[in-house]
Design a protein around this motif. Structure first.
Motif, short mmCIF file in Angstrom:
data_model
loop_
_atom_site.label_atom_id
_atom_site.label_comp_id
_atom_site.label_asym_id
_atom_site.label_seq_id
_atom_site.Cartn_x
_atom_site.Cartn_y
_atom_site.Cartn_z
N UNK A 99 31.13 3.52 -0.14
CA UNK A 99 31.59 2.34 0.44
C UNK A 99 31.74 1.13 -0.88
N UNK A 100 31.18 0.36 -0.78
CA UNK A 100 30.86 -0.99 -1.16
C UNK A 100 29.21 -1.02 -1.19
N UNK A 101 28.64 -1.97 -2.47
CA UNK A 101 27.57 -2.62 -2.65
C UNK A 101 27.38 -4.00 -1.94
N UNK A 102 26.54 -4.02 -1.75
CA UNK A 102 25.57 -6.14 -1.15
C UNK A 102 24.55 -6.14 -1.73
N UNK A 103 24.28 -6.49 -2.36
CA UNK A 103 22.51 -6.41 -2.43
C UNK A 103 21.60 -5.37 -2.96
N UNK B 200 25.73 -9.51 5.58
CA UNK B 200 26.32 -7.35 5.73
C UNK B 200 25.96 -6.96 6.89
N UNK B 201 24.18 -7.40 7.10
CA UNK B 201 23.73 -6.56 7.97
C UNK B 201 24.20 -6.47 9.40
N UNK B 202 24.34 -8.11 9.82
CA UNK B 202 24.69 -8.68 10.76
C UNK B 202 26.07 -7.73 10.67
N UNK B 203 26.74 -7.41 10.56
CA UNK B 203 27.82 -6.97 10.25
C UNK B 203 28.19 -5.52 10.73
#
Length: 135
Positions: free
Chosen positions: A120-124, A26-29
């Motif tokens: 928008x959304x959550x990742x971790x 996610x951070x990479x994107x």
């Protein structure tokens, strides 16, 4: 000490070391999306002042070196994938904050950049943000 050529991988781990492969991707994107939108390199985006907290860590190389080798290798692999001209990000966000920070955004001034964005959304432990649509 890691080579400075690994600065993007260092920042990935500094931002999401405890988030596992999904958080790192996610951070990479986010880095890729910003770099493409701004016409900059991953290094330029990752080390831009006041953008990613990990880039301001005075001990970032030491922190990176203390991470498990499997995470260091994964971070480097994710960066190499992102450098491919045909790489398509899975996540379409260009900004995020920690979920804790987002949950406490009411204490920020209304003009703070976080309050100008929509979730928008959550990742971790990351809350992805998008600019509010202009009407």
């Amino acid at each position: 000490m890691p080579d400075q050529k690994d600065i993007v991988a260092m920042i990935l781990l500094g931002e999401a070391a405890g988030e596992g492969p999904e958080g790192l991707a996610f951070v990479r994107d986010v880095l890729v999306n910003r770099a493409r939108a701004q016409g900059k390199t991953l290094e330029q985006v990752a080390t831009a002042p006041a953008q990613f907290s990990a880039s301001a860590r005075s001990n970032l190389p030491e922190f990176y070196a203390r991470q498990p080798l499997i995470l260091q290798n994964l971070a480097r692999q994710l960066v190499e994938e992102a450098r491919s001209a045909d790489y398509q990000p899975k996540y379409d966000a260009s900004h995020y904050v920690t979920t804790d920070f987002y949950e406490n955004r009411g204490s920020l001034k209304p003009s703070h950049w976080v309050n100008q964005m929509e979730p928008a959304f959550r990742v971790g432990r990351h809350q992805a943000l998008r600019p509010r649509p202009r009407h």
